[in-house]
Design a protein around this motif. Structure first.
Motif, PDB file in Angstrom:
ATOM      1  N   UNK A   1     -19.089  75.642 -11.986  1.00 23.25           N
ATOM      2  CA  UNK A   1     -19.613  74.753 -13.026  1.00 23.25           C
ATOM      3  C   UNK A   1     -18.720  74.770 -14.260  1.00 23.25           C
ATOM      4  N   UNK A   2     -18.165  75.941 -14.578  1.00 23.17           N
ATOM      5  CA  UNK A   2     -17.374  76.124 -15.796  1.00 23.17           C
ATOM      6  C   UNK A   2     -15.875  76.033 -15.558  1.00 23.17           C
ATOM      7  N   UNK A   3     -15.483  75.597 -14.387  1.00 20.80           N
ATOM      8  CA  UNK A   3     -14.056  75.436 -14.120  1.00 20.80           C
ATOM      9  C   UNK A   3     -13.317  76.742 -13.931  1.00 20.80           C
ATOM     10  N   UNK A   4     -14.015  77.768 -13.453  1.00 25.63           N
ATOM     11  CA  UNK A   4     -13.360  79.039 -13.164  1.00 25.63           C
ATOM     12  C   UNK A   4     -13.978  80.251 -13.819  1.00 25.63           C
ATOM     13  N   UNK A   5     -14.816  80.044 -14.824  1.00 23.35           N
ATOM     14  CA  UNK A   5     -15.453  81.176 -15.484  1.00 23.35           C
ATOM     15  C   UNK A   5     -15.656  80.933 -16.964  1.00 23.35           C
TER      16      UNK A   5
END
Length: 234
Positions: free
Chosen positions: A22-26
């Protein structure tokens, strides 16, 4: 202050859960991420999981607990056999009033001048718990809250640290009587938070829904379902 007994140099801290997609990787370094939602929606489970993930990899975590509810047993659960080494990398502050919270943040800022290379994550859980019970006038409270967020934003940018704060909610009613769930702290926390996640309970007991309410490069409204387990979140 009390101390509880290697991420590569990148711009995101993984939660090892569905939130990472959801956050593009963390969770981003260099900015403030705000997580808000009702009680038992998973806010502290996210922050504790992040703290353990960072601490396990040899980096320090500064965890400010304003509600006196940080669970050593939960940290033991999440960290498993690595608890002792993990706990030694988590530094906990426990302010008892809003001005003490401010003093703690200033002390952290001073400490980081010499130790910032050791720290990857700062958690403020919760940002507004003491703000809501303080007896200062609202205008002064808001000014102090803005100063605190300014300190955290400066730390995040200057030292490339991820700052994650949790926030509470309240119900607001419009002129037509419609109920609207809002985060406490209003425009102050909204202004300083570059990433905002709203949490809700899911249909199943251990499932939670995260909705992206703000992000610099990802459209708002995207959602992820994550589960709370004995070893953190997935």
């Amino acid at each position: 202050m009390r101390v509880l007994a290697n991420f590569e140099d990148n711009q995101k801290i993984p939660s090892n859960s569905s939130l990472d997609a959801l956050l593009g990787g963390g969770f981003e370094k260099g900015v403030i991420t705000q997580i808000f939602g009702p009680p038992s929606s998973g806010k502290s489970n996210i922050t504790l999981t992040l703290a353990v993930n960072v601490a396990k990899n040899g980096k320090k975590v500064i965890y400010m607990d304003t509600e006196g509810g940080i669970s050593i047993d939960r940290i033991k659960q999440i960290s498993g056999p690595d608890f002792e080494n993990t706990a030694n990398n988590i530094i906990v502050f426990e302010p008892t009033n809003f001005l003490e919270q401010n003093d703690n943040l200033k002390a952290i800022e001073v400490w980081l001048r010499k130790n910032h290379n050791d720290v990857d994550l700062i958690v403020l859980d919760s940002a507004v718990a003491l703000y809501r019970v303080d007896d200062m006038k609202s205008s002064k409270l808001n000014k102090e809250l803005g100063k605190q967020m300014g300190i955290l934003s400066k730390i995040a940018r200057k030292y490339d640290v991820a700052v994650v704060l949790t926030n509470q909610i309240y119900n607001a009613f419009d002129d037509e009587g419609n109920n609207d769930i809002r985060a406490v702290g209003g425009t102050i926390l909204q202004y300083w938070s570059k990433v905002i996640l709203q949490l809700e309970r899911g249909d199943e007991l251990n499932k939670r829904v995260a909705t992206l309410r703000r992000h610099r490069s990802i459209p708002e409204g995207k959602q992820a379902i994550f589960a709370i387990t004995s070893r953190g979140i997935i």
